[in-house]
Design a protein around this motif. Structure first.
Motif, PDB file in Angstrom:
ATOM      1  N   VAL A 158      -3.761  45.023  30.997  1.00 63.26           N
ATOM      2  CA  VAL A 158      -3.097  46.081  30.559  1.00 63.26           C
ATOM      3  C   VAL A 158      -1.847  45.783  29.452  1.00 63.26           C
ATOM      4  N   ALA A 159      -1.597  46.520  28.632  1.00 61.51           N
ATOM      5  CA  ALA A 159      -0.357  45.792  27.810  1.00 61.51           C
ATOM      6  C   ALA A 159       0.082  47.187  27.263  1.00 61.51           C
ATOM      7  N   GLY A 160       0.952  47.998  27.837  1.00 58.45           N
ATOM      8  CA  GLY A 160       1.509  49.268  27.429  1.00 58.45           C
ATOM      9  C   GLY A 160       0.222  50.197  27.596  1.00 58.45           C
ATOM     10  N   ALA A 161      -0.107  50.820  26.212  1.00 56.22           N
ATOM     11  CA  ALA A 161      -1.103  51.685  26.121  1.00 56.22           C
ATOM     12  C   ALA A 161      -2.645  51.113  26.032  1.00 56.22           C
ATOM     13  N   LYS A 162      -2.360  49.534  25.609  1.00 55.57           N
ATOM     14  CA  LYS A 162      -3.659  49.033  25.486  1.00 55.57           C
ATOM     15  C   LYS A 162      -4.369  48.551  26.878  1.00 55.57           C
ATOM     16  N   TRP A 163      -5.665  48.581  26.842  1.00 59.06           N
ATOM     17  CA  TRP A 163      -6.130  47.937  28.213  1.00 59.06           C
ATOM     18  C   TRP A 163      -7.597  47.539  27.768  1.00 59.06           C
ATOM     19  N   SER A 164      -8.188  46.816  28.734  1.00 57.26           N
ATOM     20  CA  SER A 164      -9.690  46.213  28.578  1.00 57.26           C
ATOM     21  C   SER A 164     -10.029  45.637  30.021  1.00 57.26           C
ATOM     22  N   THR A 165     -11.291  46.341  30.328  1.00 57.33           N
ATOM     23  CA  THR A 165     -11.998  45.594  31.256  1.00 57.33           C
ATOM     24  C   THR A 165     -13.394  44.978  31.004  1.00 57.33           C
ATOM     25  N   LEU A 166     -13.520  43.721  31.748  1.00 61.20           N
ATOM     26  CA  LEU A 166     -14.920  43.047  31.465  1.00 61.20           C
ATOM     27  C   LEU A 166     -15.471  43.173  32.897  1.00 61.20           C
ATOM     28  N   GLU A 167     -16.675  43.612  32.661  1.00 63.58           N
ATOM     29  CA  GLU A 167     -17.663  43.824  34.083  1.00 63.58           C
ATOM     30  C   GLU A 167     -18.756  42.632  34.026  1.00 63.58           C
ATOM     31  N   GLY A 168     -18.988  42.190  34.973  1.00 66.02           N
ATOM     32  CA  GLY A 168     -20.198  41.194  34.928  1.00 66.02           C
ATOM     33  C   GLY A 168     -20.436  40.791  36.136  1.00 66.02           C
ATOM     34  N   VAL A 169     -21.356  39.550  36.280  1.00 61.24           N
ATOM     35  CA  VAL A 169     -21.573  38.629  37.339  1.00 61.24           C
ATOM     36  C   VAL A 169     -21.200  37.536  37.385  1.00 61.24           C
ATOM     37  N   ALA A 170     -20.304  37.204  38.676  1.00 62.08           N
ATOM     38  CA  ALA A 170     -19.666  35.742  38.785  1.00 62.08           C
ATOM     39  C   ALA A 170     -20.331  34.851  39.635  1.00 62.08           C
ATOM     40  N   ARG A 171     -20.167  33.737  39.185  1.00 65.49           N
ATOM     41  CA  ARG A 171     -20.698  32.386  40.078  1.00 65.49           C
ATOM     42  C   ARG A 171     -19.843  31.485  40.161  1.00 65.49           C
ATOM     43  N   VAL A 172     -19.627  30.730  41.432  1.00 64.44           N
ATOM     44  CA  VAL A 172     -18.632  29.705  41.284  1.00 64.44           C
ATOM     45  C   VAL A 172     -19.217  28.327  40.598  1.00 64.44           C
ATOM     46  N   ARG A 173     -18.505  27.862  40.108  1.00 61.02           N
ATOM     47  CA  ARG A 173     -18.831  26.306  39.274  1.00 61.02           C
ATOM     48  C   ARG A 173     -17.852  25.402  39.690  1.00 61.02           C
ATOM     49  N   ASP A 174     -18.257  24.213  40.232  1.00 57.38           N
ATOM     50  CA  ASP A 174     -17.450  23.219  40.460  1.00 57.38           C
ATOM     51  C   ASP A 174     -17.524  22.006  39.981  1.00 57.38           C
ATOM     52  N   SER A 175     -18.411  21.896  38.888  1.00 53.36           N
ATOM     53  CA  SER A 175     -18.662  20.390  38.234  1.00 53.36           C
ATOM     54  C   SER A 175     -17.351  20.135  37.657  1.00 53.36           C
ATOM     55  N   ALA A 176     -16.830  18.789  37.536  1.00 59.52           N
ATOM     56  CA  ALA A 176     -15.724  18.391  36.931  1.00 59.52           C
ATOM     57  C   ALA A 176     -15.678  18.730  35.529  1.00 59.52           C
ATOM     58  N   ASP A 177     -16.648  18.921  34.692  1.00 64.64           N
ATOM     59  CA  ASP A 177     -16.906  19.101  33.375  1.00 64.64           C
ATOM     60  C   ASP A 177     -16.541  20.722  33.294  1.00 64.64           C
ATOM     61  N   GLU A 178     -17.054  21.387  34.021  1.00 64.07           N
ATOM     62  CA  GLU A 178     -16.821  22.796  33.974  1.00 64.07           C
ATOM     63  C   GLU A 178     -15.220  23.029  34.446  1.00 64.07           C
ATOM     64  N   VAL A 179     -14.799  22.600  35.460  1.00 67.14           N
ATOM     65  CA  VAL A 179     -13.547  22.765  35.616  1.00 67.14           C
ATOM     66  C   VAL A 179     -12.525  22.552  34.601  1.00 67.14           C
ATOM     67  N   ALA A 180     -12.725  21.140  34.085  1.00 65.27           N
ATOM     68  CA  ALA A 180     -11.808  20.596  32.741  1.00 65.27           C
ATOM     69  C   ALA A 180     -11.846  21.624  31.580  1.00 65.27           C
TER      70      ALA A 180
END
Length: 134
Positions: A78-100
């Protein structure tokens, strides 16, 4: 207002690239919402939002508990009167490349390198719905 994720407006893209703190909503085992402030990066071409966090954080634990199918989540800004929501499906990623990669994206959006954290993982959100007035 729904956002066409296949053809987002320039103002929507800009809003998700500007410096804004966000919130992440995950669900606890009992179904109640857990809402925390986070930094989020969004790649509209890939349809993926990313949140970096510690592997032992409640948000990562909630997502991991959903299994390989992933957890339904929402990120919002949210920023003042502007707002946005993203909905979706989350998964945990932990490879060094993905984290970097997630750290690099965070640095680009927020203008600073995230603190050193050997326990860092990425919550990778496959975005399925966009809402807002940005």
């Amino acid at each position: 207002m729904a956002i066409d994720l296949h053809d987002p407006t320039p103002s929507f893209r800009a809003f998700w690239s500007e410096y804004h703190l966000c919130t992440l909503t995950t669900l606890r085992r009992d179904g109640t919402p857990h809402v925390v402030p986070v930094g989020v990066t969004y790649d509209p071409e890939q349809g993926v939002a990313r949140v970096i966090c510690s592997r032992g954080s409640r948000k990562a634990v909630h997502v991991r508990a959903a299994g390989e199918a992933g957890a339904r989540v929402a990120v919002c800004q949210v920023a003042g009167a502007k707002w946005s929501t993203l909905e979706g499906v989350a998964r945990v990623r932990d490879s060094a490349d993905e984290v970097a990669d997630a750290e690099r994206r965070y640095t680009e959006r927020y203008g600073r390198q995230p603190r050193e954290n050997p326990e860092r993982v990425v919550l990778e959100i496959t975005v399925t719905r966009g809402l807002g007035n940005a």
